[in-house]
Design a protein around this motif. Sequence first.
Motif, PDB file in Angstrom:
ATOM      1  N   LYS A 157      21.990  29.563  47.520  1.00  0.00           N
ATOM      2  CA  LYS A 157      21.598  30.495  48.578  1.00  0.00           C
ATOM      3  C   LYS A 157      21.922  29.924  49.959  1.00  0.00           C
ATOM      4  CE  LYS A 157      17.438  31.900  48.052  1.00  0.00           C
ATOM      5  NZ  LYS A 157      15.971  31.990  48.125  1.00  0.00           N
ATOM      6  N   LYS A 158      21.583  28.646  50.161  1.00  0.00           N
ATOM      7  CA  LYS A 158      21.829  28.006  51.458  1.00  0.00           C
ATOM      8  C   LYS A 158      23.317  27.829  51.722  1.00  0.00           C
ATOM      9  CE  LYS A 158      17.394  25.730  51.838  1.00  0.00           C
ATOM     10  NZ  LYS A 158      16.658  24.488  51.952  1.00  0.00           N
ATOM     11  N   TYR A 159      24.087  27.470  50.684  1.00  0.00           N
ATOM     12  CA  TYR A 159      25.529  27.279  50.840  1.00  0.00           C
ATOM     13  C   TYR A 159      26.208  28.596  51.194  1.00  0.00           C
ATOM     14  CZ  TYR A 159      30.315  25.780  49.928  1.00  0.00           C
ATOM     15  OH  TYR A 159      31.653  25.491  50.051  1.00  0.00           O
ATOM     16  N   GLU A 160      25.785  29.669  50.536  1.00  0.00           N
ATOM     17  CA  GLU A 160      26.384  30.979  50.807  1.00  0.00           C
ATOM     18  C   GLU A 160      26.013  31.513  52.189  1.00  0.00           C
ATOM     19  OE1 GLU A 160      25.238  33.179  47.300  1.00  0.00           O
ATOM     20  OE2 GLU A 160      27.066  32.551  46.240  1.00  0.00           O
ATOM     21  N   LYS A 161      24.931  30.988  52.774  1.00  0.00           N
ATOM     22  CA  LYS A 161      24.550  31.362  54.139  1.00  0.00           C
ATOM     23  C   LYS A 161      25.275  30.507  55.175  1.00  0.00           C
ATOM     24  CE  LYS A 161      20.057  33.434  53.356  1.00  0.00           C
ATOM     25  NZ  LYS A 161      18.623  33.379  53.669  1.00  0.00           N
ATOM     26  N   GLY A 162      26.073  29.530  54.714  1.00  0.00           N
ATOM     27  CA  GLY A 162      26.890  28.757  55.643  1.00  0.00           C
ATOM     28  C   GLY A 162      26.597  27.276  55.735  1.00  0.00           C
ATOM     29  N   ALA A 163      25.604  26.787  55.031  1.00  0.00           N
ATOM     30  CA  ALA A 163      25.307  25.345  55.077  1.00  0.00           C
ATOM     31  C   ALA A 163      26.433  24.562  54.403  1.00  0.00           C
ATOM     32  CB  ALA A 163      23.990  25.057  54.374  1.00  0.00           C
ATOM     33  N   SER A 164      26.709  23.377  54.923  1.00  0.00           N
ATOM     34  CA  SER A 164      27.753  22.538  54.324  1.00  0.00           C
ATOM     35  C   SER A 164      27.188  21.738  53.169  1.00  0.00           C
ATOM     36  CB  SER A 164      28.312  21.573  55.376  1.00  0.00           C
ATOM     37  OG  SER A 164      27.343  20.599  55.713  1.00  0.00           O
ATOM     38  N   ILE A 165      28.071  21.270  52.309  1.00  0.00           N
ATOM     39  CA  ILE A 165      27.636  20.433  51.187  1.00  0.00           C
ATOM     40  C   ILE A 165      26.997  19.158  51.724  1.00  0.00           C
ATOM     41  CG2 ILE A 165      28.390  19.090  49.176  1.00  0.00           C
ATOM     42  CD1 ILE A 165      30.518  21.199  48.671  1.00  0.00           C
ATOM     43  N   ARG A 166      27.578  18.596  52.772  1.00  0.00           N
ATOM     44  CA  ARG A 166      27.023  17.370  53.350  1.00  0.00           C
ATOM     45  C   ARG A 166      25.617  17.572  53.883  1.00  0.00           C
ATOM     46  NH1 ARG A 166      30.507  13.586  52.785  1.00  0.00           N
ATOM     47  NH2 ARG A 166      32.715  13.970  53.008  1.00  0.00           N
ATOM     48  N   SER A 167      25.370  18.695  54.568  1.00  0.00           N
ATOM     49  CA  SER A 167      24.026  18.945  55.105  1.00  0.00           C
ATOM     50  C   SER A 167      23.032  19.185  53.971  1.00  0.00           C
ATOM     51  CB  SER A 167      24.036  20.121  56.081  1.00  0.00           C
ATOM     52  OG  SER A 167      24.303  21.337  55.418  1.00  0.00           O
ATOM     53  N   LEU A 168      23.478  19.852  52.908  1.00  0.00           N
ATOM     54  CA  LEU A 168      22.603  20.070  51.757  1.00  0.00           C
ATOM     55  C   LEU A 168      22.273  18.747  51.072  1.00  0.00           C
ATOM     56  CD1 LEU A 168      24.245  23.277  50.254  1.00  0.00           C
ATOM     57  CD2 LEU A 168      22.074  23.129  51.484  1.00  0.00           C
ATOM     58  N   ALA A 169      23.263  17.873  50.970  1.00  0.00           N
ATOM     59  CA  ALA A 169      23.046  16.564  50.358  1.00  0.00           C
ATOM     60  C   ALA A 169      22.030  15.761  51.173  1.00  0.00           C
ATOM     61  CB  ALA A 169      24.366  15.805  50.251  1.00  0.00           C
ATOM     62  N   GLU A 170      22.168  15.803  52.495  1.00  0.00           N
ATOM     63  CA  GLU A 170      21.238  15.084  53.360  1.00  0.00           C
ATOM     64  C   GLU A 170      19.822  15.619  53.225  1.00  0.00           C
ATOM     65  OE1 GLU A 170      21.665  14.453  57.698  1.00  0.00           O
ATOM     66  OE2 GLU A 170      23.731  13.941  57.166  1.00  0.00           O
ATOM     67  N   SER A 171      19.680  16.940  53.225  1.00  0.00           N
ATOM     68  CA  SER A 171      18.346  17.540  53.196  1.00  0.00           C
ATOM     69  C   SER A 171      17.637  17.331  51.855  1.00  0.00           C
ATOM     70  CB  SER A 171      18.418  19.030  53.533  1.00  0.00           C
ATOM     71  OG  SER A 171      19.056  19.750  52.500  1.00  0.00           O
ATOM     72  N   THR A 172      18.396  17.167  50.771  1.00  0.00           N
ATOM     73  CA  THR A 172      17.776  16.960  49.459  1.00  0.00           C
ATOM     74  C   THR A 172      17.664  15.488  49.093  1.00  0.00           C
ATOM     75  OG1 THR A 172      19.922  17.172  48.350  1.00  0.00           O
ATOM     76  CG2 THR A 172      18.563  19.165  48.504  1.00  0.00           C
ATOM     77  N   GLY A 173      18.354  14.618  49.830  1.00  0.00           N
ATOM     78  CA  GLY A 173      18.340  13.195  49.507  1.00  0.00           C
ATOM     79  C   GLY A 173      19.221  12.862  48.312  1.00  0.00           C
ATOM     80  N   ARG A 174      20.126  13.767  47.964  1.00  0.00           N
ATOM     81  CA  ARG A 174      21.057  13.549  46.850  1.00  0.00           C
ATOM     82  C   ARG A 174      22.448  13.270  47.416  1.00  0.00           C
ATOM     83  NH1 ARG A 174      17.732  12.829  42.598  1.00  0.00           N
ATOM     84  NH2 ARG A 174      19.617  12.904  41.368  1.00  0.00           N
ATOM     85  N   SER A 175      23.371  12.883  46.554  1.00  0.00           N
ATOM     86  CA  SER A 175      24.726  12.576  46.999  1.00  0.00           C
ATOM     87  C   SER A 175      25.557  13.844  47.167  1.00  0.00           C
ATOM     88  CB  SER A 175      25.419  11.667  45.981  1.00  0.00           C
ATOM     89  OG  SER A 175      25.685  12.393  44.796  1.00  0.00           O
ATOM     90  N   TYR A 176      26.650  13.711  47.917  1.00  0.00           N
ATOM     91  CA  TYR A 176      27.597  14.810  48.095  1.00  0.00           C
ATOM     92  C   TYR A 176      28.101  15.278  46.725  1.00  0.00           C
ATOM     93  CZ  TYR A 176      31.880  17.227  49.479  1.00  0.00           C
ATOM     94  OH  TYR A 176      32.856  18.166  49.644  1.00  0.00           O
ATOM     95  N   GLY A 177      28.455  14.331  45.860  1.00  0.00           N
ATOM     96  CA  GLY A 177      28.991  14.663  44.538  1.00  0.00           C
ATOM     97  C   GLY A 177      28.002  15.429  43.678  1.00  0.00           C
ATOM     98  N   PHE A 178      26.725  15.058  43.757  1.00  0.00           N
ATOM     99  CA  PHE A 178      25.704  15.761  42.983  1.00  0.00           C
ATOM    100  C   PHE A 178      25.605  17.213  43.439  1.00  0.00           C
ATOM    101  CE2 PHE A 178      21.404  17.390  42.627  1.00  0.00           C
ATOM    102  CZ  PHE A 178      21.148  17.238  41.271  1.00  0.00           C
ATOM    103  N   VAL A 179      25.523  17.420  44.751  1.00  0.00           N
ATOM    104  CA  VAL A 179      25.405  18.784  45.291  1.00  0.00           C
ATOM    105  C   VAL A 179      26.650  19.590  44.944  1.00  0.00           C
ATOM    106  CG1 VAL A 179      25.201  20.158  47.407  1.00  0.00           C
ATOM    107  CG2 VAL A 179      23.844  18.076  47.134  1.00  0.00           C
TER     108      VAL A 179
END
Length: 69
Positions: free
Chosen positions: A24-46
């Motif tokens: 949902k957040k990615y489709e609203k325009g969030a980047s993979i990097r920002s999602l990774a940061e906000s969840t505390g997971r790696s870029y690859g995981f996201v």
Amino acid sequence: MVDLKKGARITGNTRDKLAADLKKKYEKGASIRSLAESTGRSYGFVHRVLSESGVQLRGRGGATRVKKK
């Protein structure tokens, strides 16, 4: 957002909820990097979770290189 402990394995219902939230957040325009940061997971995981949930991933941004003549 689902409460995640760093490095914890995420499976089953928790992973499904996380995937739906990230999608949902990615489709609203969030980047993979920002999602990774906000969840505390790696870029690859996201990236992997988004791919598994059927998201059409965006291309990389920025200028493309042009060959000099």
